[in-house]
Scaffold this motif. Structure first.
Motif: not given
Length: 289
Positions: A107-123, A125-130
């Motif tokens: 996430c950015l700046n310790h803020d869980r409302s700004q999470e960076i995450y993969p398109l699917i769970d338990r991903a 390295e090859k999975i698209w990032i949102e």
């Protein structure tokens, strides 16, 4: 993904005029239903990708923006700021704990409302990032050392690449290895969950011998039988369960911790009112129940 070219559908792609021509021509007979980032064949022609048309400054976050990593090693309670490596890259170390696997998010700046995450769970390295946004819905990356018998205490170098449109992440095993005495001190917890608990978790207590074991108890009800699973850190994505449903023998292989248990649980039979004692020990990927 654009089904005509196999290229990513990014913000830049969507800004193209409707009559834009395809700028990609793969090798004869190549499959265009595979993403460019999974395609390993040759190109007869390929123009510059939209996501490549950015200045170096676009790849750098503002100096006041911090990329943070957090995961199952602390039950997602402790965020660590990743180290800037330059060029929009950020690095951190992840140490495999007692289960030989770890889930993590950014996430950015310790803020869980700004999470960076993969398109699917338990991903991987090859999975698209949102992201960064609030849409993670608990989706995480998984570093799993179990299949390759990578021992607990093994350190992995995680490198995240910021990009305005296509972010990426990778991790690799480092030479550093920690012994149980110098691994992170976070104490995980384990709970019983089953037909006796009315949808609640029943805490297990650490064993008195100072080891990594936990003990829990429950009472058999009027039906004369109860089923149960074991939950790590109160997280049903870290369920410990037998390989078959209604397992009655301790010799049945143990699975987890993961989110694949479904209805698989241990079955205990006895007289109404009998007390059942359950112990679990997790050490270097081996789970004993």
């Amino acid at each position: 993904m654009d089904m005509l070219t196999g290229e990513n559908i990014t913000a830049s792609y969507l800004r193209k005029p409707p009559d834009s021509k395809a700028a990609v021509l793969r090798a004869p007979g190549a499959n265009y239903e595979i993403s460019r980032h999974a395609y390993r064949g040759a190109f007869r022609y390929r123009g510059a990708a939209d996501e490549d048309n950015f200045d170096r400054d676009d790849l750098e976050l503002d100096m006041f923006e911090k990329v943070c990593i957090y995961g199952t090693w602390s039950n997602y309670t402790e965020m660590e700021e990743m180290t800037s490596l330059g060029g929009g890259k950020y690095g951190a170390k992840v140490v495999l704990g007692e289960t030989r696997c770890e889930l993590f998010r950014l996430c950015l700046n310790h803020d869980r409302s700004q999470e960076i995450y993969p398109l699917i769970d338990r991903a991987t390295e090859k999975i698209w990032i949102e992201g960064p946004d609030e849409g993670a819905n608990r989706r995480s990356w998984l570093i799993d050392g179990r299949a390759d018998k990578i021992p607990a205490g093994t350190s992995f170098d995680v490198v995240f690449q910021w990009h305005p449109e296509r972010k990426s992440i990778m991790w690799s095993r480092s030479s550093e290895r920690r012994t149980p005495t110098n691994m992170p001190a976070f104490r995980h917890n384990y709970s019983l969950f089953g037909s006796f608990s009315a949808g609640q978790l029943v805490s297990m207590a650490p064993s008195q011998d100072g080891g990594r074991g936990y003990l829990g108890r429950f009472r058999i009800g009027a039906a004369g039988e109860e089923e149960f699973q074991i939950i790590r850190d109160g997280d049903f994505d870290q369920t410990i369960y037998p390989a078959v449903e209604r397992a009655i023998r301790a010799s049945v292989p143990v699975r987890g911790p993961d989110n694949l248990g479904g209805s698989k649980g241990w079955l205990v039979q006895g007289r109404s009112g009998d007390i059942v004692e359950v112990s679990v020990q997790v050490e270097d990927g081996l789970v004993i129940v």
